[in-house]
Motif scaffolding. Sequence first.
Motif, PDB file in Angstrom:
ATOM      1  N   GLY A 130       0.820  -1.203   0.000  1.00 42.68           N
ATOM      2  CA  GLY A 130       0.000   0.000   0.000  1.00 42.68           C
ATOM      3  C   GLY A 130       0.850   1.247   0.000  1.00 42.68           C
ATOM      4  O   GLY A 130       2.070   1.165  -0.125  1.00 42.68           O
ATOM      5  N   SER A 131       0.216   2.395   0.135  1.00 47.80           N
ATOM      6  CA  SER A 131       0.801   3.745   0.222  1.00 47.80           C
ATOM      7  C   SER A 131       1.216   4.322  -1.126  1.00 47.80           C
ATOM      8  O   SER A 131       1.381   5.528  -1.250  1.00 47.80           O
ATOM      9  CB  SER A 131       1.987   3.815   1.196  1.00 47.80           C
ATOM     10  N   ALA A 132       1.403   3.472  -2.132  1.00 41.75           N
ATOM     11  CA  ALA A 132       1.767   3.939  -3.476  1.00 41.75           C
ATOM     12  C   ALA A 132       1.441   2.831  -4.462  1.00 41.75           C
ATOM     13  O   ALA A 132       1.325   1.660  -4.079  1.00 41.75           O
ATOM     14  CB  ALA A 132       3.255   4.286  -3.528  1.00 41.75           C
ATOM     15  N   PRO A 133       1.291   3.159  -5.755  1.00 41.25           N
ATOM     16  CA  PRO A 133       0.987   2.128  -6.752  1.00 41.25           C
ATOM     17  C   PRO A 133       2.066   1.058  -6.823  1.00 41.25           C
ATOM     18  O   PRO A 133       3.262   1.354  -6.775  1.00 41.25           O
ATOM     19  CB  PRO A 133       0.909   2.919  -8.065  1.00 41.25           C
ATOM     20  N   LEU A 134       1.647  -0.185  -6.935  1.00 40.65           N
ATOM     21  CA  LEU A 134       2.574  -1.318  -7.029  1.00 40.65           C
ATOM     22  C   LEU A 134       2.777  -1.681  -8.497  1.00 40.65           C
ATOM     23  O   LEU A 134       1.839  -2.146  -9.157  1.00 40.65           O
ATOM     24  CB  LEU A 134       2.013  -2.527  -6.279  1.00 40.65           C
ATOM     25  N   SER A 177       0.017  -8.663  -2.959  1.00 41.02           N
ATOM     26  CA  SER A 177      -1.148  -8.021  -3.554  1.00 41.02           C
ATOM     27  C   SER A 177      -1.220  -6.559  -3.172  1.00 41.02           C
ATOM     28  O   SER A 177      -0.811  -6.165  -2.077  1.00 41.02           O
ATOM     29  CB  SER A 177      -2.439  -8.727  -3.122  1.00 41.02           C
ATOM     30  N   GLU A 178      -1.786  -5.790  -4.081  1.00 39.94           N
ATOM     31  CA  GLU A 178      -1.902  -4.346  -3.877  1.00 39.94           C
ATOM     32  C   GLU A 178      -3.264  -3.978  -3.330  1.00 39.94           C
ATOM     33  O   GLU A 178      -4.288  -4.547  -3.715  1.00 39.94           O
ATOM     34  CB  GLU A 178      -1.694  -3.631  -5.218  1.00 39.94           C
ATOM     35  N   GLY A 179      -3.265  -3.025  -2.425  1.00 47.77           N
ATOM     36  CA  GLY A 179      -4.514  -2.489  -1.912  1.00 47.77           C
ATOM     37  C   GLY A 179      -4.549  -0.988  -2.119  1.00 47.77           C
ATOM     38  O   GLY A 179      -3.658  -0.403  -2.741  1.00 47.77           O
ATOM     39  N   PHE A 180      -5.595  -0.388  -1.584  1.00 51.15           N
ATOM     40  CA  PHE A 180      -5.760   1.050  -1.738  1.00 51.15           C
ATOM     41  C   PHE A 180      -6.463   1.599  -0.502  1.00 51.15           C
ATOM     42  O   PHE A 180      -7.325   0.931   0.088  1.00 51.15           O
ATOM     43  CB  PHE A 180      -6.607   1.351  -2.977  1.00 51.15           C
ATOM     44  N   PRO A 205      -6.647   2.909   7.134  1.00 52.71           N
ATOM     45  CA  PRO A 205      -6.814   3.617   5.885  1.00 52.71           C
ATOM     46  C   PRO A 205      -7.397   2.769   4.734  1.00 52.71           C
ATOM     47  O   PRO A 205      -7.641   3.295   3.674  1.00 52.71           O
ATOM     48  CB  PRO A 205      -5.372   3.968   5.540  1.00 52.71           C
ATOM     49  N   VAL A 206      -7.594   1.439   4.907  1.00 52.57           N
ATOM     50  CA  VAL A 206      -7.826   0.568   3.734  1.00 52.57           C
ATOM     51  C   VAL A 206      -9.291   0.513   3.321  1.00 52.57           C
ATOM     52  O   VAL A 206     -10.180   0.352   4.162  1.00 52.57           O
ATOM     53  CB  VAL A 206      -7.307  -0.862   4.003  1.00 52.57           C
ATOM     54  N   THR A 207      -9.516   0.596   1.993  1.00 49.20           N
ATOM     55  CA  THR A 207     -10.865   0.479   1.448  1.00 49.20           C
ATOM     56  C   THR A 207     -10.969  -0.644   0.418  1.00 49.20           C
ATOM     57  O   THR A 207     -12.021  -1.251   0.261  1.00 49.20           O
ATOM     58  CB  THR A 207     -11.306   1.793   0.771  1.00 49.20           C
ATOM     59  N   HIS A 208      -9.883  -0.912  -0.312  1.00 53.66           N
ATOM     60  CA  HIS A 208      -9.875  -1.934  -1.365  1.00 53.66           C
ATOM     61  C   HIS A 208      -8.662  -2.851  -1.184  1.00 53.66           C
ATOM     62  O   HIS A 208      -7.637  -2.424  -0.662  1.00 53.66           O
ATOM     63  CB  HIS A 208      -9.723  -1.314  -2.761  1.00 53.66           C
ATOM     64  N   PHE A 209      -8.812  -4.064  -1.704  1.00 60.65           N
ATOM     65  CA  PHE A 209      -7.648  -4.947  -1.760  1.00 60.65           C
ATOM     66  C   PHE A 209      -7.874  -6.046  -2.779  1.00 60.65           C
ATOM     67  O   PHE A 209      -9.000  -6.470  -3.008  1.00 60.65           O
ATOM     68  CB  PHE A 209      -7.337  -5.580  -0.387  1.00 60.65           C
ATOM     69  N   ASN A 210      -6.783  -6.465  -3.381  1.00 61.68           N
ATOM     70  CA  ASN A 210      -6.857  -7.610  -4.282  1.00 61.68           C
ATOM     71  C   ASN A 210      -6.976  -8.892  -3.469  1.00 61.68           C
ATOM     72  O   ASN A 210      -6.508  -8.969  -2.324  1.00 61.68           O
ATOM     73  CB  ASN A 210      -5.606  -7.681  -5.165  1.00 61.68           C
ATOM     74  N   LEU A 211      -7.584  -9.883  -4.069  1.00 57.86           N
ATOM     75  CA  LEU A 211      -7.659 -11.194  -3.423  1.00 57.86           C
ATOM     76  C   LEU A 211      -6.267 -11.805  -3.386  1.00 57.86           C
ATOM     77  O   LEU A 211      -5.515 -11.724  -4.357  1.00 57.86           O
ATOM     78  CB  LEU A 211      -8.604 -12.111  -4.201  1.00 57.86           C
ATOM     79  N   MET A 212      -5.920 -12.408  -2.261  1.00 57.57           N
ATOM     80  CA  MET A 212      -4.639 -13.098  -2.162  1.00 57.57           C
ATOM     81  C   MET A 212      -4.703 -14.424  -2.923  1.00 57.57           C
ATOM     82  O   MET A 212      -3.768 -14.812  -3.606  1.00 57.57           O
ATOM     83  CB  MET A 212      -4.288 -13.358  -0.692  1.00 57.57           C
ATOM     84  N   TRP A 213      -5.830 -15.085  -2.752  1.00 56.45           N
ATOM     85  CA  TRP A 213      -6.004 -16.399  -3.362  1.00 56.45           C
ATOM     86  C   TRP A 213      -7.269 -16.352  -4.229  1.00 56.45           C
ATOM     87  O   TRP A 213      -8.349 -16.739  -3.787  1.00 56.45           O
ATOM     88  CB  TRP A 213      -6.120 -17.468  -2.281  1.00 56.45           C
ATOM     89  N   ILE A 221      -6.507  -2.290  -8.110  1.00 58.36           N
ATOM     90  CA  ILE A 221      -6.362  -2.159  -6.651  1.00 58.36           C
ATOM     91  C   ILE A 221      -7.277  -3.159  -5.947  1.00 58.36           C
ATOM     92  O   ILE A 221      -7.301  -3.220  -4.724  1.00 58.36           O
ATOM     93  CB  ILE A 221      -6.673  -0.728  -6.169  1.00 58.36           C
ATOM     94  N   GLY A 222      -8.045  -3.914  -6.719  1.00 55.28           N
ATOM     95  CA  GLY A 222      -8.852  -4.975  -6.146  1.00 55.28           C
ATOM     96  C   GLY A 222     -10.304  -4.627  -5.929  1.00 55.28           C
ATOM     97  O   GLY A 222     -10.886  -3.803  -6.646  1.00 55.28           O
TER      98      GLY A 222
END
Length: 568
Positions: free
Chosen positions: A334-338, A355-358, A365-373, A381-382
């Motif tokens: 997080g904190s910047a684009p991966l 995985s990247e989140g946002f 601070p988290v609202t979005h995240f990619n699935l790990m599996w 951003i998921g």
Amino acid sequence: MDTGLLRPWLAHYPEDIPKNINYDDKSLQDYLREGALEEPNKTLLHFMGKEMTFHEVYESALRFANGLQNLGIEKGDRVAIMLANTPQSVIGYYGALMAGAIVVRTNPLYVERELEHQLVDSGAKIILCLDLVYPRVMSVLDKSKLEHIIVTQVKDYLPFPKNLIYPFIQKKNTSLKVEITYNATTHSFTELLKGSSTRPLSVSIDPKEDLALLQYTGGTTGVAKGVMLTHYNLVANTTQCMKWMHKIDHGNEVILCALPFFHVYGMTVGMNFSVMDRSKMVILPRFDTKQTLQAIEKQRVSIFPGAPTMYIGLINDPKVTNYNLSSVNVCISGSAPLPVEVQHQFEELTGGKLSEGFGLTEASPVTHFNLMWGKRPSGSIGLPWPDTDVAVLSAETGEVAKSGEVGELIIKGPQVMKGYWKRPEETDAVFMNGWLLTGDMGYMDEDGFFYIVDRKKDMIIAGGFNIYPREIEEILYEHEAIQEAVAVGVPDPYRGETVKAFIVKKEGHEVTEKELNAFCRKSLSAYKVPRVYEFRKELPKTMVGKVLRRALIEEEKEKEKEKKKIVN
């Protein structure tokens, strides 16, 4: 506002991830207390070879809380903590909350001007700080409402024999030695704890209403504002994170805490996660590639929350293959684009999932995240987290955008802040009918996966075209010679703005401006291709590893001013 949300993202949730969560009606400190009562001898933290159990951390936090009350702290008072990642940072945080205080996290790298603003704006009555920053605190003391300063040293929680060696290191390196006179208003952290009771405190907390934290935004786009986060906001976001990591071994993970706790991202996915999940946190006072690689190998780190620059640093360490990193299972970026290339390389290196989140400070601070599996579309951003609603507002119509159409992301959820501290007008400006306006430009595809194209304020407008820096940076990262890249808009007399790319080359690699220009033209429209390239040894960054894009832009503006002076 009726967004007509259909929530297509929910169709991609694995069975183990709930669409809705029943959040505990608890304060953050309740989790530390329960861990200490139910598993007192379980290790909570590891720091430079020293380990502390849940009971030891809880008892120390109780002593700190009682010490604060003895110094006059009452419910709702603000207590600033100006520390790097150390056991004192954890103890101070939970202890202040136990006393009913609101924590104000302060970056230990702040200069006097930044520190003064935060202390004055928050009205903090007490600050817990490292001895090395004590002179800075003293320099702004008269302008603040500080009544007491509590000072700690790195050696206070170093294990034997490191605690005995440290004073000798201080003698050799005078920058590590600060003379402090303890008196009625300046206190030793260790002495305060020794002289305080371990009696439980009975401060009544309403998790949904009472603030736990004033987290100041970076201030790169103006004066830093205090984001008001309640216990409920932070408990909800940490719970969402725990539910999202549905395949981890809850209670038995080893979490690397290299992200600073004074940043809400490191606080939530590192410190609060460890306490609530009852997993061990391995604390690093700062990110260093060698120390990080050693910690992963020796402590068998399984969860590694980080920023892209951290993963880039490890990938490019010449000795990385000498370390066993196979314990790494989950990496939360997080904190910047991966960059996509970084994700692939790090997963290949460790065998774990990166995985990247946002998120944003205003959302804990988290609202979005990619699935790990599960499905992870490249560059996305998921999906929104449970109980988090997201819509995209069209910049042209102000209405909810169609799938694939770029607009501003707006968010609702239990993790969204109460508002900005003592700034009702600015609070009103970022809320619309209960929705938080993020200022981030993005879109949702037909499957409900979200993509960020850039910050609203970072968009480059060149010759009437809208250009999003992230798209350019993704292409640059694909070049084998590039370690880091950032694109910004710089003044241009003809186009209004033009694209400039700042480049850090990988060690042992060479590339020219001409070669990069040809490389970019293969994948980018002509108007998006950088017109200027500047090669640097490093880029300016925050403590979390986020590139200070605005600092580079300001540099360019100053250069332009100097040019005009010479011409005139």
